[in-house]
Scaffold this active site. Structure first.
Site, PDB file in Angstrom:
ATOM      1  N   SER A 127       0.828  -1.202   0.000  1.00  0.00           N
ATOM      2  CA  SER A 127       0.000   0.000   0.000  1.00  0.00           C
ATOM      3  C   SER A 127       0.863   1.253   0.000  1.00  0.00           C
ATOM      4  CB  SER A 127      -0.939  -0.002   1.208  1.00  0.00           C
ATOM      5  OG  SER A 127      -0.210  -0.160   2.410  1.00  0.00           O
ATOM      6  N   SER A 128       2.062   1.193   0.589  1.00  0.00           N
ATOM      7  CA  SER A 128       2.925   2.384   0.626  1.00  0.00           C
ATOM      8  C   SER A 128       3.378   2.769  -0.780  1.00  0.00           C
ATOM      9  CB  SER A 128       4.137   2.160   1.540  1.00  0.00           C
ATOM     10  OG  SER A 128       4.918   1.061   1.105  1.00  0.00           O
ATOM     11  N   ASP A 172       8.640  -2.882  -5.577  1.00  0.00           N
ATOM     12  CA  ASP A 172       7.247  -2.531  -5.296  1.00  0.00           C
ATOM     13  C   ASP A 172       6.789  -1.368  -6.167  1.00  0.00           C
ATOM     14  OD1 ASP A 172       7.521  -4.461  -3.411  1.00  0.00           O
ATOM     15  OD2 ASP A 172       7.315  -3.146  -1.674  1.00  0.00           O
TER      16      ASP A 172
END
Length: 389
Positions: A127-128, A172
């Site tokens: 989510s970051s 990510d």
């Protein structure tokens, strides 16, 4: 979209914002490889973070999350962006905007941004990175910054490293910015060369299973594993010209392993070297549609993370074991470890029985009820026009 528009008007006053979406991600295989300079194999998901944004006339940033309504509007000044504990979740978008400014991108006005995320909290689905990249995409559009997806990923990683203070690799942010529907990304984390690999799952599905164990040890152990890998690399560099551990082939490792100073570091390198091979092999077998071979690689990956890298823990091991007994073609932990999620390849017809059996067995073993998410492979960050609703 209408609900977000109504919420935006309620929080920030009348007028429309532009809407953007950035996905979460899951890494299918290639764990703890990104900071060792090798290939990873993530894909973007169909859950993620929505951001509705609008330029202001002054230099204020006003940020609001529908997931953390109790915190109200968080405000910062474009001329003085700093990390502050009390800003909590807002440090991620503030950090992204600060990084853009420090990188020379011109934003003369502040913005109002409303966020809404449907990534499960604490699940390790990134989510970051999702909130960083969606913020960058909004600024890119509102201020005509002409940033491409690859550069957006690099800037988002820098925000997390330098502003938030988390020493993560590039995987990510890259998967979130560059994902493609029904494809995984074979990404070389050293060169940032990448290719898309079709995910032809046929009559199979991906299920994310959440241990619901908070990853309390993950950050400290992550830093510890990085140090162990760096120490082993330094040992090997005494006799070999190496830039990172993923330059080592399995045959090199078997020849050179006694040059690594201690047994623990040697186990860490064994994981890195063989996991890197598994990742490249995974792209090959998926290209040929061999899901059984891919599932075996997932199972081998978890075993290596448990025995050589030692980042799984009781809950992740219990969840993977239950999944394998329940007929998963492949099951492994994904993310930093010590809690978080597993990724499972399951026959689509078996989804319901799989979740029931694994849920029951895991709860009996740990006393914790897991959550399951049947996910689709989605696109990377994008702008969402209202006429698409």
């Amino acid at each position: 979209m209408e609900a977000l528009q109504q919420a935006f008007a309620q929080v920030f006053g009348n007028g429309e914002g532009e809407l953007f979406f950035a996905p979460g991600r899951v890494n299918l295989i290639g764990e703890h490889i990104d900071y060792n300079g090798g290939y990873v194999f993530p894909c973007a998901l169909d859950v993620g973070t929505y951001a509705m944004a609008r330029r202001r006339e002054d230099g204020l940033l006003r940020l609001y999350s529908m997931n953390f309504k109790e915190q109200g509007v968080i405000q910062a000044d474009l001329a003085d962006l700093q990390y502050k504990e009390e800003q909590d979740w807002a440090n991620y978008p503030i950090g992204m905007i600060s990084t853009l400014l420090k990188s020379g991108y011109c934003m003369t006005n502040g913005v109002d941004i409303l966020f809404y995320g449907d990534i499960p909290n604490g699940a390790g689905l990134s989510s970051s990175a999702s909130i960083e990249v969606v913020t960058g995409a909004a600024m890119n559009a509102l201020f005509n910054l002409s940033i491409d997806g690859k550069e957006l990923a690099i800037l988002a990683q820098r925000a997390e490293n330098e502003f938030v203070g988390v020493n993560c690799g590039i995987m990510d942010q890259f998967a979130v910015a560059m994902g493609r529907k029904e494809h995984a990304i074979l990404l070389d984390c050293d060169s940032l060369d990448y290719s898309y690999s079709p995910l032809q799952l046929a009559d199979h599905s991906l299920i994310i299973a959440n241990t619901n164990k908070r990853r309390g040890l993950a950050d400290s152990k992550y830093n510890e594993r990085r140090k162990e890998c760096e120490r082993a690399l330094t040992d090997l560099q005494q006799n070999h010209t190496l830039h990172n551990l993923c330059e080592i082939s399995p045959s090199d490792f078997e020849q050179w392993k006694d040059e690594i100073g201690n047994d623990v570091d040697r186990k860490r390198v064994r994981h890195v070297v063989y996991e890197h091979e598994r990742t490249k092999e995974a792209a090959r077998v998926l290209a040929s549609g061999d899901l059984t071979a891919f599932g075996n690689l997932m199972n081998d990956s978890h075993r290596s993370l448990r025995e050589d890298y030692e980042v799984t823990g009781h809950e992740l091991d219990a969840l993977v074991s239950a999944a394998q007994r329940a007929g998963a073609v492949g099951a492994r932990m994904t993310g930093a470890g010590f809690g978080g999620c597993t990724v499972n390849l399951v026959r689509t017809n078996d989804i319901q029985s799989f979740m029931e059996v694994v849920g029951r067995e895991y709860e009996e073993e740990t006393g914790i009820r897991p959550d399951f998410y049947v996910v689709e492979i989605g696109d990377g960050v994008k702008s969402l026009a209202f006429h698409e609703a």
